[in-house]
Design a protein around this motif. Sequence first.
Motif, PDB file in Angstrom:
ATOM      1  N   LEU A 181      30.928  44.357  36.476  1.00 19.23           N
ATOM      2  CA  LEU A 181      31.913  45.137  37.131  1.00 19.23           C
ATOM      3  C   LEU A 181      33.006  45.223  36.076  1.00 19.23           C
ATOM      4  O   LEU A 181      33.837  44.539  35.789  1.00 19.23           O
ATOM      5  CB  LEU A 181      32.378  44.348  38.180  1.00 19.23           C
ATOM      6  N   PRO A 182      33.298  46.930  35.658  1.00 17.67           N
ATOM      7  CA  PRO A 182      33.920  46.787  34.419  1.00 17.67           C
ATOM      8  C   PRO A 182      35.534  46.832  34.814  1.00 17.67           C
ATOM      9  O   PRO A 182      35.874  46.914  35.978  1.00 17.67           O
ATOM     10  CB  PRO A 182      33.725  48.364  34.092  1.00 17.67           C
ATOM     11  N   TRP A 183      36.212  46.573  33.633  1.00 22.29           N
ATOM     12  CA  TRP A 183      37.834  46.857  33.744  1.00 22.29           C
ATOM     13  C   TRP A 183      38.129  48.198  34.316  1.00 22.29           C
ATOM     14  O   TRP A 183      37.551  49.141  33.558  1.00 22.29           O
ATOM     15  CB  TRP A 183      38.362  46.517  32.410  1.00 22.29           C
ATOM     16  N   ARG A 184      39.112  48.551  35.111  1.00 20.90           N
ATOM     17  CA  ARG A 184      39.311  49.781  35.621  1.00 20.90           C
ATOM     18  C   ARG A 184      41.196  49.656  35.456  1.00 20.90           C
ATOM     19  O   ARG A 184      41.581  48.528  35.789  1.00 20.90           O
ATOM     20  CB  ARG A 184      39.173  50.023  37.124  1.00 20.90           C
ATOM     21  N   GLU A 185      41.486  50.971  35.556  1.00 18.88           N
ATOM     22  CA  GLU A 185      42.901  51.019  35.372  1.00 18.88           C
ATOM     23  C   GLU A 185      43.313  50.997  37.054  1.00 18.88           C
ATOM     24  O   GLU A 185      42.673  51.278  37.924  1.00 18.88           O
ATOM     25  CB  GLU A 185      43.281  52.384  35.280  1.00 18.88           C
ATOM     26  N   ALA A 186      44.418  50.108  37.182  1.00 18.85           N
ATOM     27  CA  ALA A 186      45.191  50.089  38.416  1.00 18.85           C
ATOM     28  C   ALA A 186      46.535  50.464  38.235  1.00 18.85           C
ATOM     29  O   ALA A 186      47.022  50.336  37.190  1.00 18.85           O
ATOM     30  CB  ALA A 186      45.166  48.519  38.897  1.00 18.85           C
ATOM     31  N   GLY A 187      47.115  50.697  39.268  1.00 24.96           N
ATOM     32  CA  GLY A 187      48.647  51.112  39.163  1.00 24.96           C
ATOM     33  C   GLY A 187      49.001  51.433  40.651  1.00 24.96           C
ATOM     34  O   GLY A 187      48.492  50.937  41.842  1.00 24.96           O
ATOM     35  N   PHE A 188      49.793  52.750  40.837  1.00 27.68           N
ATOM     36  CA  PHE A 188      49.959  53.103  42.118  1.00 27.68           C
ATOM     37  C   PHE A 188      49.541  54.558  42.320  1.00 27.68           C
ATOM     38  O   PHE A 188      49.208  55.506  41.328  1.00 27.68           O
ATOM     39  CB  PHE A 188      51.698  53.441  42.240  1.00 27.68           C
TER      40      PHE A 188
END
Length: 265
Positions: free
Chosen positions: A210-217
Amino acid sequence: MKLWPALLLLTALPQAVQAGCSRPIQVPVGPVGLSVVVDGDQISGAYPLLLQQLGATQGCRFVFQPVPRARLERLFETGAADLIVPATHSERRDAYGEFVPLILSRPAAVSLQSRRAPQLHSTAELLGRKELRVVVVRGFDFGAPYQRLVEQLREQGRLQQESEVGTLLRALQEGHADLAVLSPTNVYGVAPPGGKPLDPQLRVEPLDDLPWREAGFYLSNKSLSPADRDLLRQMLQEAERSGAVWRALSLAYPPQALEGAMKSR
């Protein structure tokens, strides 16, 4: 909950008040670990405090309303919510809003030390252990690989879905599920209904595929004016560049909650 020192560090942001948003910004929220804390009608946590501080310097007022996470997604899709706070990037949400990345995150297998499931390193191992029952939060979206895992677990008849993190933890505590798949930061500081947070009992195992993904708003394309959306985007991007976002999270969470689950971009 000692999150107020985050406001002291965030004063490093530019203090000149801008013209500001044209109206109050509507932010329905559900509990997300120590990132968003809901206590009745009281909203706190790293991200609401961050937004309040940013709004004070930019002339924007944020109105928070507690809602179940699944309902929040629907409010955003229909234009009744201006922001999703926080959110991972997903193709489905792109149809309704603009994503502003702030950190990197990924989900993991979360279980209780007292009910130690066999050690897991990948979703393939999880899918192969068909005796393990898995619980997730309805409305959480960690991208296409996560969605495929959820669908495969559903096809195997092993999936349980809950409306919020608190009831997910109760499913683990009462033995209705063996493990959960979500970001570890979603569960720290959250208590099962009628209980206390299970933080010391939690066991976290990253699933390497499960890859790193961008998170934010997410900013709404439907409800926000172009000028308000531009101001909010610039405000959040500056907070990310200055390190204010990571400082707020680091003050809210213990190091073990962030390790392997979140990192700065």
